[in-house]
Design an enzyme around this catalytic site. Structure first.
Site, PDB file in Angstrom:
ATOM      1  N   THR A 117       0.863  -1.179   0.000  1.00  0.00           N
ATOM      2  CA  THR A 117       0.000   0.000   0.000  1.00  0.00           C
ATOM      3  C   THR A 117       0.902   1.233   0.000  1.00  0.00           C
ATOM      4  O   THR A 117       2.133   1.110   0.004  1.00  0.00           O
ATOM      5  CB  THR A 117      -0.883   0.066   1.273  1.00  0.00           C
ATOM      6  OG1 THR A 117      -0.062   0.424   2.402  1.00  0.00           O
ATOM      7  CG2 THR A 117      -1.546  -1.278   1.570  1.00  0.00           C
ATOM      8  N   ALA A 169      13.490   0.807  -5.942  1.00  0.00           N
ATOM      9  CA  ALA A 169      12.654  -0.333  -6.364  1.00  0.00           C
ATOM     10  C   ALA A 169      13.384  -1.649  -6.072  1.00  0.00           C
ATOM     11  O   ALA A 169      13.809  -1.863  -4.948  1.00  0.00           O
ATOM     12  CB  ALA A 169      12.259  -0.182  -7.827  1.00  0.00           C
ATOM     13  N   GLY A 222       3.192  10.714 -18.061  1.00  0.00           N
ATOM     14  CA  GLY A 222       2.823   9.911 -16.886  1.00  0.00           C
ATOM     15  C   GLY A 222       4.026   9.545 -16.027  1.00  0.00           C
ATOM     16  O   GLY A 222       3.945   8.635 -15.204  1.00  0.00           O
ATOM     17  N   GLU A 225       3.737  12.005 -10.653  1.00  0.00           N
ATOM     18  CA  GLU A 225       2.457  11.765  -9.999  1.00  0.00           C
ATOM     19  C   GLU A 225       1.441  12.703 -10.659  1.00  0.00           C
ATOM     20  O   GLU A 225       1.838  13.691 -11.303  1.00  0.00           O
ATOM     21  CB  GLU A 225       2.575  12.108  -8.504  1.00  0.00           C
ATOM     22  CG  GLU A 225       3.498  11.189  -7.709  1.00  0.00           C
ATOM     23  CD  GLU A 225       3.007   9.750  -7.635  1.00  0.00           C
ATOM     24  OE1 GLU A 225       1.772   9.552  -7.586  1.00  0.00           O
ATOM     25  OE2 GLU A 225       3.836   8.838  -7.653  1.00  0.00           O
ATOM     26  N   ASP A 236       9.462  12.254  -1.443  1.00  0.00           N
ATOM     27  CA  ASP A 236       9.665  10.836  -1.718  1.00  0.00           C
ATOM     28  C   ASP A 236      11.160  10.485  -1.590  1.00  0.00           C
ATOM     29  O   ASP A 236      11.521   9.467  -1.001  1.00  0.00           O
ATOM     30  CB  ASP A 236       9.146  10.542  -3.131  1.00  0.00           C
ATOM     31  CG  ASP A 236       9.154   9.064  -3.443  1.00  0.00           C
ATOM     32  OD1 ASP A 236       8.461   8.317  -2.726  1.00  0.00           O
ATOM     33  OD2 ASP A 236       9.872   8.659  -4.386  1.00  0.00           O
ATOM     34  N   LYS A 240      13.317   8.068   1.284  1.00  0.00           N
ATOM     35  CA  LYS A 240      14.345   7.075   0.938  1.00  0.00           C
ATOM     36  C   LYS A 240      15.651   7.398   1.651  1.00  0.00           C
ATOM     37  O   LYS A 240      16.346   6.505   2.142  1.00  0.00           O
ATOM     38  CB  LYS A 240      14.556   7.032  -0.582  1.00  0.00           C
ATOM     39  CG  LYS A 240      13.329   6.518  -1.325  1.00  0.00           C
ATOM     40  CD  LYS A 240      13.477   6.686  -2.832  1.00  0.00           C
ATOM     41  CE  LYS A 240      12.186   6.271  -3.541  1.00  0.00           C
ATOM     42  NZ  LYS A 240      12.204   6.557  -4.970  1.00  0.00           N
TER      43      LYS A 240
HETATM   44  N1  LIG Z   1       5.007   1.483  -8.629  1.00  0.00           N
HETATM   45  C1  LIG Z   1       6.314   1.542  -8.429  1.00  0.00           C
HETATM   46  O1  LIG Z   1       7.120   1.594  -9.356  1.00  0.00           O
HETATM   47  C2  LIG Z   1       6.855   1.484  -7.023  1.00  0.00           C
HETATM   48  C3  LIG Z   1       8.251   1.360  -6.809  1.00  0.00           C
HETATM   49  C4  LIG Z   1       8.738   1.270  -5.491  1.00  0.00           C
HETATM   50  C5  LIG Z   1       7.854   1.337  -4.429  1.00  0.00           C
HETATM   51  N2  LIG Z   1       6.510   1.499  -4.672  1.00  0.00           N
HETATM   52  C6  LIG Z   1       5.616   1.579  -3.527  1.00  0.00           C
HETATM   53  O2  LIG Z   1       4.742   0.471  -3.533  1.00  0.00           O
HETATM   54  C7  LIG Z   1       3.495   0.829  -2.971  1.00  0.00           C
HETATM   55  C8  LIG Z   1       2.371   0.454  -3.918  1.00  0.00           C
HETATM   56  O3  LIG Z   1       2.500   1.145  -5.150  1.00  0.00           O
HETATM   57  P1  LIG Z   1       1.511   0.849  -6.368  1.00  0.00           P
HETATM   58  O4  LIG Z   1       2.089   1.549  -7.531  1.00  0.00           O
HETATM   59  O5  LIG Z   1       1.235  -0.597  -6.459  1.00  0.00           O
HETATM   60  O6  LIG Z   1       0.183   1.623  -5.884  1.00  0.00           O
HETATM   61  P2  LIG Z   1      -1.339   1.261  -6.238  1.00  0.00           P
HETATM   62  O7  LIG Z   1      -1.454   0.621  -7.573  1.00  0.00           O
HETATM   63  O8  LIG Z   1      -2.100   2.500  -5.959  1.00  0.00           O
HETATM   64  O9  LIG Z   1      -1.749   0.156  -5.154  1.00  0.00           O
HETATM   65  C9  LIG Z   1      -1.987   0.443  -3.818  1.00  0.00           C
HETATM   66  C10 LIG Z   1      -2.945  -0.599  -3.270  1.00  0.00           C
HETATM   67  O10 LIG Z   1      -3.111  -0.399  -1.866  1.00  0.00           O
HETATM   68  C11 LIG Z   1      -4.509  -0.449  -1.548  1.00  0.00           C
HETATM   69  N3  LIG Z   1      -4.718   0.334  -0.326  1.00  0.00           N
HETATM   70  C12 LIG Z   1      -4.737   1.687  -0.188  1.00  0.00           C
HETATM   71  N4  LIG Z   1      -4.959   2.038   1.100  1.00  0.00           N
HETATM   72  C13 LIG Z   1      -5.064   0.880   1.790  1.00  0.00           C
HETATM   73  C14 LIG Z   1      -5.307   0.573   3.147  1.00  0.00           C
HETATM   74  N5  LIG Z   1      -5.476   1.539   4.059  1.00  0.00           N
HETATM   75  N6  LIG Z   1      -5.343  -0.725   3.508  1.00  0.00           N
HETATM   76  C15 LIG Z   1      -5.188  -1.707   2.598  1.00  0.00           C
HETATM   77  N7  LIG Z   1      -4.974  -1.471   1.287  1.00  0.00           N
HETATM   78  C16 LIG Z   1      -4.907  -0.203   0.892  1.00  0.00           C
HETATM   79  C17 LIG Z   1      -5.180   0.102  -2.783  1.00  0.00           C
HETATM   80  O11 LIG Z   1      -6.536  -0.309  -2.916  1.00  0.00           O
HETATM   81  P3  LIG Z   1      -7.759   0.594  -2.333  1.00  0.00           P
HETATM   82  O12 LIG Z   1      -7.356   2.026  -2.422  1.00  0.00           O
HETATM   83  O13 LIG Z   1      -8.921   0.227  -3.176  1.00  0.00           O
HETATM   84  O14 LIG Z   1      -7.898   0.147  -0.929  1.00  0.00           O
HETATM   85  C18 LIG Z   1      -4.340  -0.534  -3.891  1.00  0.00           C
HETATM   86  O15 LIG Z   1      -4.765  -1.851  -4.136  1.00  0.00           O
HETATM   87  C19 LIG Z   1       3.589   2.328  -2.661  1.00  0.00           C
HETATM   88  O16 LIG Z   1       3.959   2.497  -1.323  1.00  0.00           O
HETATM   89  C20 LIG Z   1       4.710   2.794  -3.563  1.00  0.00           C
HETATM   90  O17 LIG Z   1       5.392   3.940  -3.062  1.00  0.00           O
HETATM   91  C21 LIG Z   1       6.008   1.561  -5.930  1.00  0.00           C
END
Ligand SMILES: NC(=O)c1ccc[n+]([C@@H]2O[C@H](COP(=O)([O-])OP(=O)(O)OC[C@H]3O[C@@H](n4cnc5c(N)ncnc54)[C@H](OP(=O)(O)O)[C@@H]3O)[C@@H](O)[C@H]2O)c1
Length: 373
Positions: A117, A169, A222, A225, A236, A240
């Site tokens: 999350t 990542a 894109g 953010e 962010d 880190k």
């Molecule tokens: N994408 C990348 O390249 C990347 C790289 C490194 C780290 N990250 C980190 O990885 C994490 C996820 O990124 P993502 O890109 O996968 O984001 P995402 O697609 O928005 O997924 C986040 C998920 O968390 C759920 N969520 C939100 N609030 C929640 C809560 N209180 N309890 C339980 N579930 C909850 C959301 O569903 P609902 O809102 O419907 O609950 C959604 O399924 C973030 O912390 C991000 O910083 C991402």
């Protein structure tokens, strides 16, 4: 030896089951499920491990199956989420907040809670799960940036917690730092470019493009953010930097990290279109800084600089011929300066974003945590 020249003794026959509880079945969560599935044979053969996803939890509720959710059900649940729907409405799903969802599951040493999350609401549950002997792996930076006292609690069982994917990542930045610390070599300074978006911006500026132009371009593609200030504000990168600084040994809190945002205070309250429209006001200032760096034989980068006494995030002119100076594009790069390595730092470079590479960091952590005694 087998065909690949690996000794057969590494291929384990017995299997240890790990019950994976996934918080946040979004972009990264989905990539983790896919990688766990495609790596099943490797995990069994090389590590004697069997990962079963027993629960998918979002903010609305959860789906659980104590023996492991079937692959087809996981795929449909992830597709359901991808289409914008909620876990509580999925067939077999239950409405619950995170507290009740987790208490309905058996969180014990055979479980590993994976936080995908982006909320700090998970922090107390990660602490609690570690307390019950479960493993914890997080791609979510926020829990690792919690008040230091709580962080200390999480780190009481360092072999049970993995947070590789919070920095760079899947690129092994955290692993490298841990490795150097373990050797006893003394770290002197850590310096890194930890934002793909800001890396893209700095490369654009170096090519002579206007600040406003590159930000607009990145926004359109894109790469930022939805509100570009979430990247340009530097928070962010600051998270880190705090994670690396704490792992090295500092007791810093978030407020101890000095952050230079790439827009003035007065731009913070504008709505997004007005912010975008005001950007050209900043072009001259940033062009000047880039040119000055160029004149000094340097390159301007958005850098996290960490030493024993401070943690600073902002623009910095670095030697053009240094690893950071040669960096271009959206890759992340971290230089570790140590006593033994002297003025030739250990350098780790790789993609700093992307769901698939992030999953590599998470699944690697899952294996390490599962094998920890
Ligand atoms: N994408 C990348 O390249 C990347 C790289 C490194 C780290 N990250 C980190 O990885 C994490 C996820 O990124 P993502 O890109 O996968 O984001 P995402 O697609 O928005 O997924 C986040 C998920 O968390 C759920 N969520 C939100 N609030 C929640 C809560 N209180 N309890 C339980 N579930 C909850 C959301 O569903 P609902 O809102 O419907 O609950 C959604 O399924 C973030 O912390 C991000 O910083 C991402």
């Amino acid at each position: 030896s087998n065909a690949r020249g690996r000794p057969d003794s590494r291929e384990k026959m017995t299997s240890k089951s790990v019950r994976v509880v996934l918080l946040g079945p979004g972009l990264v969560g989905r990539a983790v499920c896919n990688l766990l599935k495609s790596s099943r044979a490797i995990h069994a053969q090389r590590h004697g491990l069997k990962f079963d996803v027993v629960s998918l939890i979002d903010s609305s509720g959860y789906l659980a199956e104590s023996k492991g959710i079937a692959d087809e059900t996981i795929s449909s649940a992830l597709a359901w989420k991808q289409s914008g729907k909620r876990m509580k409405d999925f067939q077999g799903g239950s409405a619950a907040d995170m507290k009740s969802a987790l208490s309905a599951l058996d969180i014990d040493p055979s479980a590993c809670v994976v936080d995908c999350t982006g909320t700090d609401a998970t922090t107390p549950f990660l602490v609690e799960s570690l307390g019950k002997g479960a493993g914890v792996v997080t791609a979510n930076k926020k829990p690792m940036c919690c008040p230091f006292e709580m962080y200390k609690k999480m780190m009481e069982t360092p072999t049970k917690i993995g947070f590789e994917s919070t920095v760079g990542a899947g690129t092994p930045v955290v692993h490298t730092l841990n490795h150097i610390i373990a050797s006893g070599d003394k770290i002197v300074k850590i310096q890194g470019a930890l934002s793909g978006t800001l890396g893209y911006l700095m490369s654009g500026l170096q090519e002579g493009k206007a600040y406003s132009e590159v930000v607009k371009e990145a926004h359109k593609l894109g790469f930022t953010e939805p509100d570009p200030r979430d990247d340009l504000g530097g928070m962010d990168v600051a998270r880190k930097a705090l994670i690396l600084s704490r792992l090295w040994g500092s007791h810093f809190e978030m407020k101890d990290v000095k952050v230079e945002p790439l827009f003035p205070e007065r731009f913070a309250s504008l709505d997004i279109p007005d912010f975008m429209a005001a950007l050209p006001e900043l072009d001259e200032e940033y062009a000047k800084q880039v040119q000055q760096a160029e004149k000094d034989g340097k390159a301007l980068r958005y850098v996290a600089s960490i030493d024993e006494k401070s943690c600073v995030v902002g623009l910095k002119a670095v030697e053009k011929e240094s690893p950071l100076g040669r960096l271009s594009g959206s890759d992340n790069l971290v230089e570790f300066y140590t006593e033994i390595y002297g003025n030739k730092p250990v350098v780790v470079q790789g993609a700093g974003a992307g769901d698939a590479v992030t999953a590599v960091g998470i699944v690697g952590d899952l294996v390490r945590v599962a094998l920890a005694k």
